[in-house]
Design an enzyme around this catalytic site. Structure first.
Site, short mmCIF file in Angstrom:
data_model
loop_
_atom_site.label_atom_id
_atom_site.label_comp_id
_atom_site.label_asym_id
_atom_site.label_seq_id
_atom_site.Cartn_x
_atom_site.Cartn_y
_atom_site.Cartn_z
CB THR A 1 -3.86 -14.74 0.37
OG1 THR A 1 -3.21 -15.42 1.32
CG2 THR A 1 -5.15 -14.95 0.58
CD GLU B 1 -8.36 -13.15 1.95
OE1 GLU B 1 -8.33 -12.29 0.94
OE2 GLU B 1 -7.50 -13.19 2.85
CE LYS C 1 -2.37 2.83 17.70
NZ LYS C 1 -2.94 1.82 18.74
CD1 TRP D 1 -3.41 4.03 14.28
CD2 TRP D 1 -5.12 3.82 13.04
NE1 TRP D 1 -4.10 2.92 14.74
CE2 TRP D 1 -5.08 2.79 14.09
CE3 TRP D 1 -6.42 4.02 12.40
CZ2 TRP D 1 -6.17 1.55 13.99
CZ3 TRP D 1 -7.32 2.92 12.61
CH2 TRP D 1 -7.08 1.99 13.24
P1 ADP Z 1 -2.55 -10.06 -0.74
O1 ADP Z 1 -3.07 -9.86 0.35
O2 ADP Z 1 -1.43 -11.31 -0.85
O3 ADP Z 1 -1.69 -8.72 -1.26
P2 ADP Z 1 -4.54 -9.64 -2.37
O4 ADP Z 1 -4.41 -9.50 -3.67
O5 ADP Z 1 -5.81 -10.31 -2.10
O6 ADP Z 1 -3.22 -10.55 -1.80
O7 ADP Z 1 -4.59 -8.38 -1.69
C1 ADP Z 1 -5.62 -7.78 -1.09
C2 ADP Z 1 -5.14 -6.29 -0.64
O8 ADP Z 1 -4.60 -5.47 -1.50
C3 ADP Z 1 -6.26 -5.55 0.12
O9 ADP Z 1 -6.41 -6.02 1.37
C4 ADP Z 1 -5.68 -4.33 0.33
O10 ADP Z 1 -4.86 -3.96 1.30
C5 ADP Z 1 -4.97 -4.06 -1.17
N1 ADP Z 1 -5.69 -3.23 -2.06
C6 ADP Z 1 -6.51 -3.75 -3.28
N2 ADP Z 1 -6.83 -3.16 -3.84
C7 ADP Z 1 -6.51 -1.58 -3.26
C8 ADP Z 1 -6.65 -0.36 -3.59
N3 ADP Z 1 -7.47 -0.26 -4.49
N4 ADP Z 1 -6.19 0.48 -2.69
C9 ADP Z 1 -5.60 0.11 -1.68
N5 ADP Z 1 -5.24 -1.08 -1.40
C10 ADP Z 1 -5.76 -2.09 -2.13
#
Ligand code: ADP
Length: 539
Positions: free
Chosen positions: A186, A331, A435, A440
């Site tokens: 990540t 993940e 918040k 929220w």
């Molecule tokens: P990082 O956590 O380092 O950004 P990832 O590429 O695994 O790596 O990112 C996952 C996160 O990206 C998700 O938990 C979410 O918050 C965000 N995310 C991914 N796709 C979307 C989407 N279509 N809309 C909103 N958030 C998204």
């Protein structure tokens, strides 16, 4: 009673074997770091992957060894995808946009034994090499002519020489389908990056699901161009899906600006693409600015961050390109949900509203939202809580780390609600939530509204500290080049579009918003810079 059916492990090598036998003449086109186009077939890809697998063995790399890559989307990277995993080693794609300190930390944590890299990254690897004592082989992904005359890396190897030294008679080993096939970290915007170790089985099941019509909808008739890098969660699985279904694959190399991408889309007849919203912004600006149309592109996957409704409308209404809005995470290999229309004849406005959400789960993953006590919330489109998932391609525990699971579910750190049509909508990442007075406020909705203003190029909404309400929304905005827009005009734009108390307290105009290594806005940096903005009497 046991069934009487064949037991064949689900292996990454079986994807390549299938592509070679059943779609052998399908093309893979890739743009090199020099800008030139390389073109060959799945048959050639399979042959060279076998030669490379033999070369890995000759280098002494064993099953389970991690093999790092620092590379753009290109044919040699694709060969590594299949050769490393197919041979039973573990492909570890490193993100070259990370800081050298982070790369050194990750490569050491992963215990990489070899590092393959594109020639563009030679200076970076020269700087990193002394910090990577575990890496025994450094391989430049090019031919002998590209090897530097003088280089700080002792014993630097040449990719094409490795391939040329072996014939293509290598036989893919029969592995345990639960063995590790690849590793991805990540990006670590909070704390150290965490490694997710995918298995052959999880990868294959993810690939089956990704190709389904209501997921990424990939077929042999497609020409697929993943703009999303092969170091960002396996380019969302598209290099695997292309082999599974026999789609033409176009790999764009390092030139990801709007003009270069558009030219490649048109010259190769790309029908399906995939990328994060910030990449599409560049492409759409180019297309808009030049008054262009896509002649072949009909679908694009937008994911990694929320797709602003304005972007959705521009693709669909002005350019006739269908948007598949996808949510996922490292993940989750990464696909969790995709917004695809539910049934024919849905009213257009309803369909569009659903499409802007993050969508439904394909078979293979399940989701729920829970309250602070862990109790599941109803699917009413309103009750927001933490999103949790489980399924065949969801992480069980981090590489060299603990299991993040709670009650058998993976807590995503995203805040979401799910509606009666099983369509999920992310309102925020838990760490980005605002918040205000104990309630929220969803920053994504505020950003989407700001992005709908014609003068706004990019918008980030963050929590700023407030003496009375604890936190209030603060909007950071980049105007479009040449556009004029005042704070009052933008705040007025929110009237009637959002509950009054959700309207940001202030707007800060800036030249740029920091983006992370995967093209997402780095809101924690904005928070660090502006979180006291509302406490300051001058504001
Ligand atoms: P990082 O956590 O380092 O950004 P990832 O590429 O695994 O790596 O990112 C996952 C996160 O990206 C998700 O938990 C979410 O918050 C965000 N995310 C991914 N796709 C979307 C989407 N279509 N809309 C909103 N958030 C998204």
């Amino acid at each position: 009673m046991q069934a009487h059916m064949m037991q064949q492990p689900l292996l990454v090598s079986s994807l390549l074997r299938h592509a070679e036998r059943h779609h052998g003449d399908q093309q893979v086109v890739s743009r090199g770091v020099d800008g030139g186009l390389h073109r060959y077939s799945f048959r050639d890809l399979a042959r060279r992957a076998r030669q490379l697998a033999a070369a890995l063995g000759a280098l002494g790399l064993e099953r389970g060894d991690r093999v790092g890559t620092l590379a753009w989307n290109g044919h040699r990277h694709l060969e590594l995808y299949y050769a490393v995993s197919g041979a039973g080693a573990v492909l570890h794609t490193l993100n070259p946009r990370l800081h050298a300190d982070q790369l050194a930390w990750i490569a050491e944590h992963a215990d990489d034994r070899a590092l393959f890299f594109d020639p563009t990254f030679l200076p970076l690897v020269e700087a990193l090499a002394p910090r990577l004592p575990g890496v025994r082989h450094f391989v430049l992904m090019g031919d002998r002519a590209q090897l530097p005359a003088d280089c700080a890396i002792g014993g630097l190897l040449c990719y094409e020489d490795l391939i040329a030294a072996h014939d293509d008679t290598y036989a893919w080993p029969l592995l345990d389908e639960n063995a590790a096939s690849s590793l991805c970290y990540t990006s670590g915007t909070t704390g150290d990056p965490k490694g997710v170790l995918f298995s052959h089985r999880s990868t294959l099941l993810h690939t089956f699901a990704s190709a389904l019509p209501d997921t990424l909808n990939v077929s042999a008739a497609d020409c697929v161009l993943p703009v999303v890098p092969m170091f960002h969660v396996n380019a969302w699985g598209l290099p695997y899906a292309a082999c599974m279904v026999g789609a033409k694959l176009v790999l764009p190399g390092p030139q990801l600006d709007g003009a270069s991408l558009y030219a490649l889309f048109e010259s190769e007849g790309v029908t399906l693409s995939a990328g994060v919203p910030t990449v599409w912004q560049g492409l759409l600006a180019h297309v808009r600015g030049q008054g262009l149309r896509f002649t072949s592109m009909r679908r694009t996957i937008v994911g990694g961050a929320a797709c602003p409704p304005r972007m959705l409308a521009e693709f669909e209404d002005e350019l006739d390109v269908r948007v598949l809005h996808a949510w996922g995470m490292t993940e989750l290999s990464p696909i969790g949900t995709v917004s695809a229309p539910r049934r024919n004849g849905e009213p257009a406005a309803h369909r569009r509203a659903q499409q802007a959400k993050q969508g439904r789960c394909p078979f293979g993953v399940d989701m729920r939202v829970v309250d602070a006590a862990g109790a599941e919330l109803p699917w009413d489109g309103r009750s927001a809580g933490e999103l949790q998932v489980r399924g065949h391609w969801v992480v069980q525990s981090y590489f060299g780390g603990a299991s993040p699971l709670a009650d058998g579910w993976f807590p995503t750190g995203d805040v979401a609600h799910i509606d009666a049509e099983a369509c999920m909508q992310i309102t925020d990442r838990a760490k980005d939530v605002i918040k205000s007075g104990g309630e929220w406020i969803g920053s994504i909705e505020i950003e989407n509204i700001a992005m709908a203003h014609p003068a706004v190029a990019m918008a980030a909404c963050i929590a700023a500290r407030h003496p009375k309400w604890d936190e209030r929304p603060l909007l950071i905005v980049v105007r479009k080049p040449g556009a004029e827009l005042t704070r009052a005009e933008l705040l007025q734009f929110f009237a009637g579009r959002i509950a009054k108390w959700w309207t940001p307290d202030d707007v800060i105009f800036t030249e740029s918003i920091p983006l992370g290594a995967t093209g997402k806005m780095l809101k924690h940096l904005l928070r660090a810079q502006y979180q006291d903005h509302l406490l300051c009497p001058a504001n």
